[in-house]
Design a protein around this motif. Structure first.
Motif, PDB file in Angstrom:
ATOM      1  N   GLY A  81       0.852  -1.186   0.000  1.00  0.00           N
ATOM      2  CA  GLY A  81       0.000   0.000   0.000  1.00  0.00           C
ATOM      3  C   GLY A  81       0.881   1.227   0.000  1.00  0.00           C
ATOM      4  O   GLY A  81       2.013   1.195   0.512  1.00  0.00           O
ATOM      5  N   TRP A  82       0.378   2.339  -0.582  1.00  0.00           N
ATOM      6  CA  TRP A  82       1.234   3.514  -0.736  1.00  0.00           C
ATOM      7  C   TRP A  82       1.795   3.998   0.606  1.00  0.00           C
ATOM      8  O   TRP A  82       2.930   4.454   0.682  1.00  0.00           O
ATOM      9  CB  TRP A  82       0.461   4.651  -1.416  1.00  0.00           C
ATOM     10  CG  TRP A  82      -0.679   5.203  -0.602  1.00  0.00           C
ATOM     11  CD1 TRP A  82      -1.984   4.840  -0.651  1.00  0.00           C
ATOM     12  CD2 TRP A  82      -0.585   6.224   0.413  1.00  0.00           C
ATOM     13  NE1 TRP A  82      -2.727   5.566   0.256  1.00  0.00           N
ATOM     14  CE2 TRP A  82      -1.890   6.431   0.925  1.00  0.00           C
ATOM     15  CE3 TRP A  82       0.464   6.980   0.942  1.00  0.00           C
ATOM     16  CZ2 TRP A  82      -2.170   7.354   1.926  1.00  0.00           C
ATOM     17  CZ3 TRP A  82       0.189   7.901   1.944  1.00  0.00           C
ATOM     18  CH2 TRP A  82      -1.120   8.086   2.421  1.00  0.00           C
ATOM     19  N   GLN A  83       0.999   3.889   1.682  1.00  0.00           N
ATOM     20  CA  GLN A  83       1.446   4.401   2.974  1.00  0.00           C
ATOM     21  C   GLN A  83       2.536   3.544   3.612  1.00  0.00           C
ATOM     22  O   GLN A  83       3.272   4.008   4.483  1.00  0.00           O
ATOM     23  CB  GLN A  83       0.260   4.535   3.939  1.00  0.00           C
ATOM     24  CG  GLN A  83      -0.352   3.230   4.404  1.00  0.00           C
ATOM     25  CD  GLN A  83      -1.455   2.731   3.486  1.00  0.00           C
ATOM     26  OE1 GLN A  83      -1.369   2.905   2.271  1.00  0.00           O
ATOM     27  NE2 GLN A  83      -2.479   2.122   4.062  1.00  0.00           N
ATOM     28  N   TYR A  84       2.662   2.293   3.179  1.00  0.00           N
ATOM     29  CA  TYR A  84       3.618   1.386   3.824  1.00  0.00           C
ATOM     30  C   TYR A  84       5.073   1.735   3.503  1.00  0.00           C
ATOM     31  O   TYR A  84       5.974   1.358   4.261  1.00  0.00           O
ATOM     32  CB  TYR A  84       3.319  -0.056   3.428  1.00  0.00           C
ATOM     33  CG  TYR A  84       2.133  -0.633   4.165  1.00  0.00           C
ATOM     34  CD1 TYR A  84       2.292  -1.351   5.340  1.00  0.00           C
ATOM     35  CD2 TYR A  84       0.840  -0.431   3.697  1.00  0.00           C
ATOM     36  CE1 TYR A  84       1.198  -1.851   6.037  1.00  0.00           C
ATOM     37  CE2 TYR A  84      -0.258  -0.937   4.373  1.00  0.00           C
ATOM     38  CZ  TYR A  84      -0.077  -1.644   5.542  1.00  0.00           C
ATOM     39  OH  TYR A  84      -1.159  -2.131   6.227  1.00  0.00           O
ATOM     40  N   CYS A  85       5.310   2.447   2.400  1.00  0.00           N
ATOM     41  CA  CYS A  85       6.700   2.811   2.092  1.00  0.00           C
ATOM     42  C   CYS A  85       7.288   3.718   3.172  1.00  0.00           C
ATOM     43  O   CYS A  85       8.502   3.748   3.381  1.00  0.00           O
ATOM     44  CB  CYS A  85       6.799   3.471   0.718  1.00  0.00           C
ATOM     45  SG  CYS A  85       5.965   5.065   0.570  1.00  0.00           S
ATOM     46  N   PHE A  86       6.417   4.428   3.920  1.00  0.00           N
ATOM     47  CA  PHE A  86       6.900   5.316   4.970  1.00  0.00           C
ATOM     48  C   PHE A  86       7.432   4.543   6.176  1.00  0.00           C
ATOM     49  O   PHE A  86       8.127   5.114   7.020  1.00  0.00           O
ATOM     50  CB  PHE A  86       5.792   6.279   5.404  1.00  0.00           C
ATOM     51  CG  PHE A  86       5.429   7.288   4.347  1.00  0.00           C
ATOM     52  CD1 PHE A  86       6.180   8.437   4.189  1.00  0.00           C
ATOM     53  CD2 PHE A  86       4.344   7.084   3.502  1.00  0.00           C
ATOM     54  CE1 PHE A  86       5.860   9.370   3.210  1.00  0.00           C
ATOM     55  CE2 PHE A  86       4.014   8.004   2.531  1.00  0.00           C
ATOM     56  CZ  PHE A  86       4.780   9.155   2.381  1.00  0.00           C
ATOM     57  N   LEU A  87       7.121   3.266   6.270  1.00  0.00           N
ATOM     58  CA  LEU A  87       7.646   2.465   7.374  1.00  0.00           C
ATOM     59  C   LEU A  87       9.154   2.270   7.267  1.00  0.00           C
ATOM     60  O   LEU A  87       9.804   1.886   8.246  1.00  0.00           O
ATOM     61  CB  LEU A  87       6.946   1.103   7.420  1.00  0.00           C
ATOM     62  CG  LEU A  87       5.485   1.100   7.877  1.00  0.00           C
ATOM     63  CD1 LEU A  87       4.921  -0.309   7.837  1.00  0.00           C
ATOM     64  CD2 LEU A  87       5.351   1.689   9.279  1.00  0.00           C
ATOM     65  N   ALA A  88       9.706   2.516   6.088  1.00  0.00           N
ATOM     66  CA  ALA A  88      11.164   2.423   5.944  1.00  0.00           C
ATOM     67  C   ALA A  88      11.877   3.387   6.885  1.00  0.00           C
ATOM     68  O   ALA A  88      13.036   3.166   7.256  1.00  0.00           O
ATOM     69  CB  ALA A  88      11.569   2.693   4.494  1.00  0.00           C
ATOM     70  N   TYR A  89      11.172   4.439   7.297  1.00  0.00           N
ATOM     71  CA  TYR A  89      11.786   5.432   8.177  1.00  0.00           C
ATOM     72  C   TYR A  89      11.933   4.950   9.615  1.00  0.00           C
ATOM     73  O   TYR A  89      12.500   5.669  10.444  1.00  0.00           O
ATOM     74  CB  TYR A  89      10.989   6.739   8.124  1.00  0.00           C
ATOM     75  CG  TYR A  89      11.036   7.399   6.767  1.00  0.00           C
ATOM     76  CD1 TYR A  89      12.229   7.921   6.279  1.00  0.00           C
ATOM     77  CD2 TYR A  89       9.902   7.473   5.963  1.00  0.00           C
ATOM     78  CE1 TYR A  89      12.296   8.503   5.024  1.00  0.00           C
ATOM     79  CE2 TYR A  89       9.954   8.057   4.716  1.00  0.00           C
ATOM     80  CZ  TYR A  89      11.149   8.581   4.247  1.00  0.00           C
ATOM     81  OH  TYR A  89      11.216   9.151   3.004  1.00  0.00           O
TER      82      TYR A  89
END
Length: 390
Positions: free
Chosen positions: A156-164
């Motif tokens: 999901g598009w929002q999951y890429c922010f978990l890389a932070y």
């Protein structure tokens, strides 16, 4: 043991510097999730942090008058985490834009302070080795964000922010490993900073960095279309080219210290020449294997150029001006990311160049001229050093 802990902290912090790549692969999904938002505004999620990063980088030395570098780096980690993770929980586009600004402010503190601390705690060949190692880990971080961000954005598009989330162990490393020297004495930071007086060599290096990055971003701005329009592959193959650049940049950064012991100032023209060769090979490539060979050289050249400029700035600026000097270099060189597209667009319009391969060749020609300038600078520096030791 103390120096080893400082190295560990600096390497950990350098993992944050290329975090913008975590969201790059999710731009299309973000645009689909916010259909009412213009695509160009969605694309600003990548560029907006750089806009904020530039002034923060420039004024980082001012912050050092009142807050220790360790506390500033901890603050940078907090901004990185808040700005990076909030979009995972709050799916409101204006909020996401504000969070990207916070993220950019954090990175704006990281870049000059990391180089300044390396210059403060290490000298000579050891300093060059540490700066090369920091550059290498930064490139490794770029590969991490590209790969992990791409995998998470599939969910999901929002999951890429978990890389932070990587900011958490980085913050722990800074807290545990970095000594707290307290804020810089006002007399030291104010003497020349307030009057803006820095050695001319600092601005010369910053200008060279600006030109280098204007040319370098011809690669990042054109590689995807180049791969597609030449029939070499699709977006995944272009992404692999990015990964090759980052992976080989990591290897090149590890070698920088040993090479710098032998080549000294000649590392500057060598790094530019290696990058130039990479651009020329990609521009003339007819297969993916040749394209990836060019990517290898671009990654190595970048990983050698960045620490070499930092070594030169640390040698030119007095210790009390180091943070200010690195801030000036970061602010000026950051402009290369914005100037690349309009500069190449204007030259292409004037010369009739209409293909991405033509843009790559144009960048290679620019690197030829930059190599000649760097050769002249290296000769001048070598002659001056020889005269001083005579």
């Amino acid at each position: 043991m103390g120096k080893l802990r400082i190295k560990a902290a600096l390497c950990a912090v350098s993992m944050l510097t290329m975090g913008a790549l975590a969201t790059a692969s999710g731009v299309a999904d973000l645009a689909a999730a916010f259909p009412q938002v213009p695509v160009r505004l969605v694309q600003m999620l990548i560029t907006l942090p750089i806009l904020v990063q530039t002034p923060v980088t420039l004024f980082s030395s001012v912050f050092c008058r009142y807050i220790s570098k360790k506390k500033l780096l901890l603050l940078a980690c907090v901004l990185f985490l808040i700005g990076g993770l909030t979009p995972f929980f709050i799916h409101v586009f204006p909020v996401i834009m504000v969070m990207r600004c916070l993220y950019g402010a954090g990175i704006g503190l990281v870049v000059p302070l990391t180089a300044s601390l390396a210059a403060e705690h290490f000298e000579g060949g050891q300093r060059a080795a540490v700066l090369g190692l920091v550059s290498a880990v930064g490139m490794l971080g770029g590969a991490f964000y590209t790969y992990v961000g791409g995998l998470l954005s599939v969910v999901g598009w929002q999951y890429c922010f978990l890389a932070y989330l990587i900011g958490l162990p980085v913050m722990a490393a800074v807290w545990i490993c970095l000594p707290d020297g307290g804020p810089a004495r006002r007399a030291e930071t104010e003497t020349r900073v307030s009057r803006g007086r820095l050695p001319g060599a600092v601005f010369a290096v910053a200008f060279l960095s600006l030109v280098y990055l204007v040319l370098y971003f011809a690669y990042t701005n054109n590689i995807s279309l180049f791969v597609a329009n030449t029939g070499l592959g699709d977006a995944s193959h272009a992404g692999l080219s990015y990964s090759v650049v980052n992976g080989c940049g990591f290897a090149g950064g590890l070698l920088f210290g040993a090479l710098h012991k032998r080549l000294r100032g000649w590392m500057l023209p060598v790094s530019v020449a290696v990058t130039m060769a990479g651009f020329f090979i990609i521009a003339r490539s007819g297969t993916l294997a040749v394209l990836y060979a060019g990517s290898v050289l671009i990654g190595i050249g970048l990983a050698w150029f960045l620490p070499q400029t930092q070594v030169m700035i640390s040698a030119a600026a007095p210790p009390e001006q180091a943070t200010y000097a690195f801030g000036i270099n970061g602010a000026i060189s950051n402009a290369g990311q914005f100037l690349s597209a309009p500069v190449f667009g204007a030259i292409a319009a004037a010369t009739g160049i209409a293909t991405e391969g033509g843009m790559m060749l144009l960048a290679a020609a620019g690197y030829v001229l930059l190599t000649l300038c760097c050769l002249s600078l290296a000769r001048h520096t070598a002659a001056r050093d020889a005269g001083e030791t005579a």
